[in-house]
Motif scaffolding. Structure first.
Motif, mmCIF file in Angstrom:
data_model
loop_
_atom_site.group_PDB
_atom_site.id
_atom_site.type_symbol
_atom_site.label_atom_id
_atom_site.label_comp_id
_atom_site.label_asym_id
_atom_site.label_seq_id
_atom_site.Cartn_x
_atom_site.Cartn_y
_atom_site.Cartn_z
ATOM 1 N N ALA A 51 0.773 -1.687 -0.218
ATOM 2 C CA ALA A 51 0.046 0.194 0.179
ATOM 3 C C ALA A 51 0.499 1.309 -0.096
ATOM 4 O O ALA A 51 0.594 2.085 -0.599
ATOM 5 C CB ALA A 51 -0.982 0.337 1.166
ATOM 6 N N LEU A 52 1.727 1.964 0.544
ATOM 7 C CA LEU A 52 2.359 2.370 0.853
ATOM 8 C C LEU A 52 4.161 2.926 1.110
ATOM 9 O O LEU A 52 4.507 2.977 0.350
ATOM 10 C CB LEU A 52 1.390 2.887 2.184
ATOM 11 C CG LEU A 52 2.205 4.872 2.383
ATOM 12 C CD1 LEU A 52 1.964 5.354 1.685
ATOM 13 C CD2 LEU A 52 1.834 4.784 3.942
ATOM 14 N N ILE A 53 4.715 1.733 1.745
ATOM 15 C CA ILE A 53 5.998 0.961 2.094
ATOM 16 C C ILE A 53 6.256 -0.087 1.557
ATOM 17 O O ILE A 53 5.837 -0.772 1.675
ATOM 18 C CB ILE A 53 6.243 1.099 3.739
ATOM 19 C CG1 ILE A 53 5.775 2.368 4.504
ATOM 20 C CG2 ILE A 53 7.835 0.635 3.932
ATOM 21 C CD1 ILE A 53 5.508 2.604 6.206
ATOM 22 N N PRO A 54 7.346 0.250 0.485
ATOM 23 C CA PRO A 54 7.800 -0.940 -0.438
ATOM 24 C C PRO A 54 8.656 -1.980 0.509
ATOM 25 O O PRO A 54 8.898 -2.037 1.562
ATOM 26 C CB PRO A 54 8.960 -0.986 -0.623
ATOM 27 C CG PRO A 54 9.011 0.756 -1.028
ATOM 28 C CD PRO A 54 7.773 1.284 -0.138
ATOM 29 N N PHE A 55 7.663 -3.894 0.388
ATOM 30 C CA PHE A 55 8.245 -4.194 0.601
ATOM 31 C C PHE A 55 7.478 -4.676 1.923
ATOM 32 O O PHE A 55 7.175 -5.948 2.480
ATOM 33 C CB PHE A 55 9.093 -4.839 1.055
ATOM 34 C CG PHE A 55 9.548 -4.712 -0.519
ATOM 35 C CD1 PHE A 55 10.114 -5.787 -1.714
ATOM 36 C CD2 PHE A 55 11.028 -3.524 -0.557
ATOM 37 C CE1 PHE A 55 10.307 -5.406 -2.832
ATOM 38 C CE2 PHE A 55 11.842 -3.144 -1.831
ATOM 39 C CZ PHE A 55 11.573 -4.091 -3.152
ATOM 40 N N VAL A 56 6.837 -3.927 2.742
ATOM 41 C CA VAL A 56 6.330 -3.685 4.558
ATOM 42 C C VAL A 56 5.028 -3.716 4.345
ATOM 43 O O VAL A 56 4.210 -4.603 5.244
ATOM 44 C CB VAL A 56 7.063 -2.937 4.855
ATOM 45 C CG1 VAL A 56 6.874 -3.092 6.850
ATOM 46 C CG2 VAL A 56 8.653 -2.478 4.608
ATOM 47 N N PHE A 57 4.418 -2.619 3.886
ATOM 48 C CA PHE A 57 3.287 -1.622 3.767
ATOM 49 C C PHE A 57 2.619 -1.595 3.384
ATOM 50 O O PHE A 57 3.255 -0.764 2.530
ATOM 51 C CB PHE A 57 3.338 -1.398 5.242
ATOM 52 C CG PHE A 57 1.645 -0.919 5.933
ATOM 53 C CD1 PHE A 57 0.735 -1.174 6.442
ATOM 54 C CD2 PHE A 57 1.213 0.697 5.309
ATOM 55 C CE1 PHE A 57 -0.664 -0.533 6.605
ATOM 56 C CE2 PHE A 57 0.180 1.815 5.288
ATOM 57 C CZ PHE A 57 -0.606 0.443 6.209
#
Length: 260
Positions: A254-260
């Motif tokens: 959604a917003l943070i690559p590979f994380v969130f």
């Protein structure tokens, strides 16, 4: 942020606001006003000096000589003004608005930005006790801010190109076809413009370490995480791979690559 919800980059679930104010006018005044109140707070010495720490001042110790480097304050001022001047230009020439801003948004947006602009201008005044952070943090923070500004602007131009090319995706709808936005950071996240907005203010926080900027960063992260998650879910709902529709990339965050 407070005025993000009125842009065309809002989700399709947003209802039409029949009464309200012109978003171009409201956002233009909001962003220009944020620059003005910052400059007033920074330069007008008539404001009371006894502003207690940590409301004004730096949250980390300075490294001596660099802490007394006066031009650093003007560099930070230039970064602040550049961000909101860029936002002002985008309001006029890049963004497209599909609905009016509600009266609550129209009042809330300038109040939100102007309060933080005024607080930040006071926070970074040397005569109220502000000294610069370590040189390394200042430089890295300014570079991060620059990366965030470039990435945010490029992402907005990518979204604009979808309209100019008459393509359709979840946010820009015509009668032709549905297209998943792709290219650059859109390959990794649904809302790269939000991601880079956070990068900008993370860099500014690292360069300043003023309480006002840290609080502004926290509010930005919270707000954009909520908006980004909603938009990501809306993308996945629209592009479900059924009945000829594209399948939204399952690994895209959604917003943070590979994380969130």
């Amino acid at each position: 942020m407070a005025s993000e919800t009125s842009k065309i980059s809002g989700s399709p679930s947003q209802g039409h606001v029949s009464s309200g104010l012109n978003p171009v006018a409201v956002n233009s005044v909001t962003y220009l006003g944020t620059i003005v109140v910052y400059l007033l707070a920074f330069f007008l010495r008539e404001f009371p000096k006894p502003v207690p720490f940590p409301a004004a001042g730096c949250l980390v110790p300075s490294d001596g000589d660099f802490g007394e480097w006066t031009p650093a304050g003007y560099v930070l001022m230039a970064l602040w003004c550049f961000h909101f001047m860029r936002r002002f230009v985008e309001v006029l020439f890049v963004h497209e608005y599909k609905r009016k801003m509600s009266y609550v948004e129209s009042v809330g947006a300038p109040v939100y930005y102007w309060l933080f602009g005024f607080w930040t201008g006071l926070s970074l005044r040397p005569d109220l006790g502000y000294v610069n952070t370590y040189l390394s943090m200042f430089v890295i923070g300014c570079l991060m801010f620059f990366v965030g500004e470039v990435g945010n602007g490029v992402s907005h131009l990518q979204l604009r190109s979808l309209r100019s090319n008459k393509n359709t995706h979840l946010l820009y709808q015509t009668k032709s076809q549905h297209v998943v936005p792709n290219g650059l950071m859109f390959e990794l996240v649904s809302c790269p413009h939000y991601f880079f907005e956070i990068v900008s203010w993370l860099g500014f926080s690292l360069a300043t370490w003023a309480l006002s900027v840290v609080v502004f960063l926290a509010a930005t992260v919270l707000t954009l995480c909520i908006y980004g998650h909603k938009k990501h879910q809306a993308y996945r709902t629209e592009f479900d791979g059924r009945e000829g529709r594209e399948l939204y990339p399952p690994n895209r965050k959604a917003l943070i690559p590979f994380v969130f």
